[in-house]
Design a protein around this motif. Structure first.
Motif, short mmCIF file in Angstrom:
data_model
loop_
_atom_site.label_atom_id
_atom_site.label_comp_id
_atom_site.label_asym_id
_atom_site.label_seq_id
_atom_site.Cartn_x
_atom_site.Cartn_y
_atom_site.Cartn_z
N ALA A 61 0.83 -1.21 0.00
CA ALA A 61 0.00 0.00 0.00
C ALA A 61 0.87 1.25 0.00
CB ALA A 61 -0.93 -0.01 1.20
N LEU A 62 1.92 1.27 0.80
CA LEU A 62 2.81 2.43 0.86
C LEU A 62 3.58 2.60 -0.45
CD1 LEU A 62 4.26 2.07 4.49
CD2 LEU A 62 2.32 3.43 3.72
N ASP A 63 3.82 1.49 -1.11
CA ASP A 63 4.55 1.54 -2.38
C ASP A 63 3.76 2.27 -3.47
OD1 ASP A 63 6.94 0.96 -3.67
OD2 ASP A 63 6.14 -0.85 -4.60
N GLU A 64 2.45 2.39 -3.29
CA GLU A 64 1.60 3.06 -4.27
C GLU A 64 1.57 4.58 -4.10
OE1 GLU A 64 -2.25 1.35 -4.04
OE2 GLU A 64 -1.57 -0.69 -4.53
N VAL A 65 2.13 5.07 -3.00
CA VAL A 65 2.14 6.51 -2.74
C VAL A 65 3.09 7.21 -3.72
CG1 VAL A 65 2.66 8.31 -1.04
CG2 VAL A 65 1.57 6.18 -0.32
N ALA A 75 9.01 15.91 -1.91
CA ALA A 75 8.66 17.29 -1.57
C ALA A 75 8.83 17.55 -0.08
CB ALA A 75 7.23 17.58 -2.00
N VAL A 76 8.38 16.61 0.75
CA VAL A 76 8.52 16.77 2.20
C VAL A 76 9.99 16.72 2.60
CG1 VAL A 76 7.96 15.75 4.44
CG2 VAL A 76 6.24 15.80 2.65
N GLU A 77 10.77 15.84 1.95
CA GLU A 77 12.20 15.75 2.25
C GLU A 77 12.91 17.06 1.88
OE1 GLU A 77 13.65 11.15 1.87
OE2 GLU A 77 13.18 12.18 0.00
N SER A 78 12.52 17.64 0.76
CA SER A 78 13.18 18.88 0.31
C SER A 78 12.89 20.06 1.24
CB SER A 78 12.72 19.23 -1.11
OG SER A 78 11.35 19.55 -1.15
N MET A 79 11.75 19.97 1.95
CA MET A 79 11.40 21.03 2.90
C MET A 79 11.95 20.75 4.30
SD MET A 79 7.50 22.09 1.81
CE MET A 79 6.84 20.42 1.92
N GLY A 80 12.76 19.72 4.42
CA GLY A 80 13.39 19.41 5.69
C GLY A 80 12.53 18.59 6.64
N GLY A 81 11.50 17.95 6.10
CA GLY A 81 10.64 17.13 6.94
C GLY A 81 11.36 15.90 7.46
N SER A 82 11.05 15.53 8.70
CA SER A 82 11.68 14.35 9.30
C SER A 82 11.06 13.09 8.74
CB SER A 82 11.50 14.39 10.82
OG SER A 82 10.12 14.28 11.15
N HIS A 83 11.69 11.98 9.04
CA HIS A 83 11.15 10.69 8.61
C HIS A 83 9.78 10.44 9.24
CE1 HIS A 83 15.61 9.71 7.99
NE2 HIS A 83 15.07 9.87 6.80
N TRP A 84 9.61 10.89 10.47
CA TRP A 84 8.31 10.72 11.13
C TRP A 84 7.24 11.53 10.40
CZ3 TRP A 84 5.15 8.05 13.80
CH2 TRP A 84 4.02 8.64 14.41
N HIS A 85 7.59 12.74 9.95
CA HIS A 85 6.64 13.55 9.20
C HIS A 85 6.27 12.88 7.88
CE1 HIS A 85 7.64 16.97 11.92
NE2 HIS A 85 6.42 17.34 11.62
N ILE A 86 7.24 12.27 7.24
CA ILE A 86 6.97 11.59 5.97
C ILE A 86 5.99 10.44 6.18
CG2 ILE A 86 8.00 10.15 4.16
CD1 ILE A 86 10.53 11.84 4.45
N SER A 142 3.89 9.95 8.90
CA SER A 142 2.61 10.35 9.49
C SER A 142 1.81 11.33 8.63
CB SER A 142 2.84 10.96 10.88
OG SER A 142 3.64 12.12 10.80
N ARG A 143 2.50 12.16 7.84
CA ARG A 143 1.80 13.20 7.08
C ARG A 143 1.63 12.84 5.60
NH1 ARG A 143 2.59 18.07 9.92
NH2 ARG A 143 2.41 17.57 12.14
N VAL A 144 2.43 11.91 5.10
CA VAL A 144 2.36 11.57 3.67
C VAL A 144 1.99 10.11 3.46
CG1 VAL A 144 3.60 11.50 1.48
CG2 VAL A 144 4.07 13.34 3.11
N LEU A 145 2.83 9.20 3.93
CA LEU A 145 2.66 7.78 3.60
C LEU A 145 1.33 7.22 4.09
CD1 LEU A 145 6.27 6.41 4.26
CD2 LEU A 145 5.15 6.73 2.05
N LEU A 146 1.08 7.32 5.39
CA LEU A 146 -0.13 6.71 5.94
C LEU A 146 -1.41 7.39 5.45
CD1 LEU A 146 0.98 5.85 9.59
CD2 LEU A 146 0.87 4.36 7.59
N PRO A 147 -1.49 8.73 5.44
CA PRO A 147 -2.73 9.36 4.93
C PRO A 147 -2.99 9.04 3.46
CG PRO A 147 -1.49 10.93 6.26
CD PRO A 147 -0.60 9.75 6.06
N GLU A 148 -1.94 9.07 2.63
CA GLU A 148 -2.12 8.82 1.20
C GLU A 148 -2.50 7.36 0.93
OE1 GLU A 148 -1.97 10.86 -1.54
OE2 GLU A 148 -1.99 12.48 -0.07
N ALA A 149 -2.00 6.46 1.75
CA ALA A 149 -2.26 5.04 1.54
C ALA A 149 -3.49 4.54 2.30
CB ALA A 149 -1.03 4.22 1.97
#
Length: 222
Positions: A115-119, A126-137, A139-146
């Motif tokens: 499921a995460l592979d489909e994100v 984009a989150v990495e380029s803005m300095g987002g932590s792995h936790w932010h990636i 909690s804010r991207v992977l899980l919500p999108e999947a």
């Protein structure tokens, strides 16, 4: 051999159905609690992940692959000593939750990884380029999108757990499977056997329908 009375039939079916629901719901909870972080780690630590770690990835993949490869009936028997250690007994619906959970969480972990592979990778970058932590990636991207795919995976897992709970009756796990074996098979009560099959089919249909509706709702909101 003469079957049980209608009153006894109703009592047995209701009690067995409640035991099955108890087993499936608790096992589903523990399966998600174990499988979700395992699946996330599988995704993060693989070679092309954002936290590549060959040792952790190899260990997790080995556990997941072995768990998925073992037939559940064999796992039931093999885990008898461990179940007795954890619960204090190997009989009843509570004891059956242990092997059911351990048999299901590797399957769900792989579902989470897929499921995460489909994100969209662009969102992660984009989150990495803005300095987002792995936790932010996570909690804010992977899980919500999947989330829709994860809910579909949970639905599929619960349907599988219903089948596992029925097989747990082989070792006295309680529920509809135990009822089918003790009365339907050992006492040749065809009415009870047919009743357990019908209830199991209805449970599967209900869970699948509710899960599909929730997935469509989440996909529509996105």
């Amino acid at each position: 051999m003469r079957g049980v009375s209608w009153e006894r039939f109703q009592e047995l079916m209701i009690n067995a159905t409640l035991e099955t629901l108890y087993m499936v719901m608790l096992a589903a909870l523990f399966t998600v609690l174990l499988g979700l972080p395992a699946g996330v780690l599988l995704f993060l630590t693989r070679k092309d992940g954002i936290l590549p770690n060959r040792g952790v990835a190899l260990l997790l993949n080995s556990v997941v692959n072995i768990g998925r490869a073992l037939p559940f009936v064999i796992l039931l028997i093999a885990l008898i000593p461990f179940t007795r250690l954890i619960v204090g007994t190997t009989l009843g619906s509570t004891a059956a939750i242990v092997p059911i959970t351990l048999g299901a969480f590797p399957f769900f972990a792989r579902i989470v990884e897929n499921a995460l592979d489909e994100v969209d990778r662009g969102r992660i970058e984009a989150v990495e380029s803005m300095g987002g932590s792995h936790w932010h990636i996570v909690s804010r991207v992977l899980l919500p999108e999947a989330l829709p795919a994860l809910v579909a995976g949970i639905t599929l897992t619960i349907v599988m757990l219903i089948g596992f709970s029925a097989m747990a009756g082989v070792v006295g796990g309680g529920g509809l499977g135990d009822l089918a074996i003790r009365y339907g098979y050992q006492r040749f009560d065809n009415n009870l056997m047919a009743g357990t099959v019908i209830v199991l089919l209805l449970l599967v249909q209900l869970i699948q329908k509710l899960g599909d509706r929730l997935v469509r709702s989440l996909a529509h909101r996105r």
